[in-house]
Write a protein that holds these residues in place. Structure first.
Motif, mmCIF file in Angstrom:
data_model
loop_
_atom_site.group_PDB
_atom_site.id
_atom_site.type_symbol
_atom_site.label_atom_id
_atom_site.label_comp_id
_atom_site.label_asym_id
_atom_site.label_seq_id
_atom_site.Cartn_x
_atom_site.Cartn_y
_atom_site.Cartn_z
ATOM 1 N N ALA A 218 31.085 23.179 -53.945
ATOM 2 C CA ALA A 218 31.641 23.495 -55.191
ATOM 3 C C ALA A 218 32.699 24.664 -55.048
ATOM 4 N N SER A 219 32.405 25.714 -54.063
ATOM 5 C CA SER A 219 33.135 26.883 -53.678
ATOM 6 C C SER A 219 34.493 26.354 -53.181
ATOM 7 N N LEU A 220 34.760 25.349 -52.381
ATOM 8 C CA LEU A 220 36.034 24.856 -51.955
ATOM 9 C C LEU A 220 36.651 24.033 -52.867
ATOM 10 N N LEU A 221 36.226 23.321 -53.725
ATOM 11 C CA LEU A 221 36.680 22.688 -54.697
ATOM 12 C C LEU A 221 37.328 23.535 -55.789
ATOM 13 N N ALA A 222 36.534 24.833 -56.014
ATOM 14 C CA ALA A 222 37.103 25.881 -56.831
ATOM 15 C C ALA A 222 38.388 26.280 -56.310
ATOM 16 N N ALA A 223 38.158 26.578 -54.987
ATOM 17 C CA ALA A 223 39.340 27.273 -54.191
ATOM 18 C C ALA A 223 40.468 26.410 -54.152
ATOM 19 N N SER A 225 41.377 24.210 -56.383
ATOM 20 C CA SER A 225 41.775 23.533 -57.531
ATOM 21 C C SER A 225 42.608 24.694 -58.466
ATOM 22 N N ALA A 226 43.931 24.779 -57.621
ATOM 23 C CA ALA A 226 44.825 25.870 -58.538
ATOM 24 C C ALA A 226 45.063 25.665 -59.868
ATOM 25 N N GLY A 227 45.077 26.448 -60.617
ATOM 26 C CA GLY A 227 45.154 26.362 -62.147
ATOM 27 C C GLY A 227 44.203 25.970 -62.933
ATOM 28 N N GLU A 232 36.390 24.644 -66.652
ATOM 29 C CA GLU A 232 36.835 23.433 -66.571
ATOM 30 C C GLU A 232 36.324 22.420 -65.473
ATOM 31 N N LEU A 233 36.119 22.799 -64.327
ATOM 32 C CA LEU A 233 35.712 22.367 -63.276
ATOM 33 C C LEU A 233 34.105 21.775 -63.419
ATOM 34 N N GLN A 234 33.556 22.794 -64.299
ATOM 35 C CA GLN A 234 32.167 22.621 -64.583
ATOM 36 C C GLN A 234 32.080 21.362 -65.687
ATOM 37 N N ALA A 235 32.907 21.591 -66.746
ATOM 38 C CA ALA A 235 33.134 20.614 -67.578
ATOM 39 C C ALA A 235 33.243 19.252 -67.218
#
Ligand SMILES: NC(=O)c1ccc[n+]([C@@H]2O[C@H](COP(=O)([O-])OP(=O)(O)OC[C@H]3O[C@@H](n4cnc5c(N)ncnc54)[C@H](OP(=O)(O)O)[C@@H]3O)[C@@H](O)[C@H]2O)c1
Length: 280
Positions: A218-223, A225-227, A232-235
Motif C-alpha cells: 500500500a505504501s509503495l503504491l501510494a509512493a 502513484s504521483a498525482g 482516490e487509491l482507497q476508492a
C-alpha cells in the motif's frame, strides 16, 4: 550540488549509540565522507571499539577533543544526558561550528542557553533511517546562517531518507510524533493485523509476511502513484456495498480516526510535558 567543502570537513559524534551508528552508516554509504573524517567519543569505551571495527572511523577518549577537532558536532546522547554532558564543553565551540542535537524535548531556545556560540540545529530521524527509508526533520535557527546549515543537513543526511525542513518548534514536534513515534504506532497496527491473520490458522511466518507486504504494498503504491491522492487509491479498492466497503464502514463507525487523533495528541502533550519538566 554537494558542498565541495565536505571533502575537508570533520564530523564528530558525541555518543556512539544506535542513532550514531545509523547515521555513520548512511554517511559512509553515500560516499560523501571518508571514515577518517568522522570522529566519535562515548561515555564508556565499549561502543567505540564497535564503531571502529564496523566503520573504521576515528575515536577519542574525551568529548572535548571532538568539539575541538570537528566542524560539525552531533550530540547523540539521550536527552536526559545532554545538559550535563554539554556543560563541560559548551564554551569550547566557535562561531563557524555546526552543532546538531538529536534530542527530543530540548528546543532551540534551551539549546541556545546551553550552548551560546555556534550554529545550532535540531534533527529528528526516525528508525527506518537505518535502511535509508527514514524521514529526517530539521529545524535551524532563524538567522543569516540558516541556508548554509540547511544545505549542510541535506548533504550530510539525505542518504538516510526523505529530508524535511520545518519552520517552527510545533512543526518539529508534529513531525516527531507522526514520523518517529508514528513508526511505533504503525507497528502497533501491524501487530493487530498479524494477530488476526494468525488466529485464522496461518503460521507465524506467513501472517507476518502477509502483514508486512500489505503495509509495504500500500505504501509503495501510494509512493509511486504521483498525482493520485490516497483517498482516490482507497476508492479504487472499494466497490460500493462490497467487502472492503463493509470493513471501512465499520472502521468509521468505530471512529478509528478519532482514536488515532487522540493518540497523536497524547503523544504530543507528553513531549511538551517532558520538555517543560526537563525530565525527557
Ligand atoms: N534511536 C532512534 O531511533 C532515535 C530516533 C530519533 C532521535 N533519537 C535521538 O538520538 C539520541 C541518541 O539515541 P540512541 O537511540 O542512539 O541512544 P543510545 O543508543 O542509548 O546511545 C546514546 C549514547 O550516548 C552515550 N552517552 C551518554 N552520555 C554521554 C556523555 N556524557 N558523553 C559521551 N557519550 C555519552 C551513551 O554511552 P554509554 O555507552 O556509556 O551508555 C550511549 O552510547 C537521543 O537523543 C534520541 O532521542 C534516536
Amino acid at each position: 550540488m554537494t558542498n565541495p567543502l565536505l571533502k575537508s570537513m570533520k564530523i564528530g559524534f558525541i555518543g556512539a549509540g544506535n542513532m550514531t551508528q545509523t547515521m555513520i552508516k548512511g554517511i559512509l554509504e553515500s560516499k560523501l565522507l571518508r571514515p577518517e573524517q568522522i570522529i566519535v567519543s562515548n561515555r564508556t569505551p565499549g561502543k567505540l571499539i564497535k564503531v571502529t571495527e564496523l566503520f573504521h572511523v576515528q575515536t577519542r577518549d574525551h568529548n572535548e577533543q571532538v568539539v575541538e577537532e570537528c566542524d560539525v558536532v552531533i550530540l547523540a546522547m539521550k536527552p536526559q544526558d545532554l545538559p550535563a554532558a554539554v556543560e563541560v564543553f559548551a564554551n569550547h565551540f566557535e562561531k563557524h561550528q555546526t552543532i546538531v542535537s538529536l534530542a527530543a524535548g530540548i528546543n532551540l531556545k534551551d539549546l541556545e542557553r546551553l550552548i551560546p556560540i555556534g550554529r545550532l540545529v535540531r534533527v529528528m530521524p526516525n528508525t527506518p533511517a537505518v535502511i535509508g527509508r527514514g524521514v529526517i526533520g530539521y529545524l535551524t535557527q532563524d538567522n543569516d546562517d540558516k541556508e548554509i546549515v540547511a544545505d549542510l543537513m541535506e548533504d550530510l543526511f539525505s542518504n538516510l531518507g526523505v529530508m524535511l525542513q520545518v519552520d517552527t518548534e510545533d512543526q518539529f514536534d508534529a513531525l516527531m510524533v507522526s514520523c518517529s513515534s508514528g513508526t511505533g504506532f504503525v507497528f502497533e497496527m501491524m501487530m493487530y493485523w498479524q494477530d488476526w491473520i494468525q488466529e485464522r490458522g496461518f503460521s507465524d511466518e506467513d501472517s507476518k509476511k502477509m502483514t508486512i507486504e500489505t503495509f509495504l504494498g500500500a505504501s509503495l503504491l501510494a509512493a509511486q502513484s504521483a498525482g493520485i491522492d490516497i483517498e482516490e487509491l482507497q476508492a479504487r479498492v472499494t466497490s460500493k456495498k462490497g467487502v472492503t466497503a463493509a470493513g471501512l464502514n465499520s472502521m468509521r463507525e468505530l471512529e478509528i480516526e478519532r482514536a488515532l487523533r487522540i493518540s497523536f495528541e497524547k503523544a504530543s502533550m507528553r513531549s511538551k510535558e517532558l520538555s517543560l519538566s526537563g525530565k525527557r
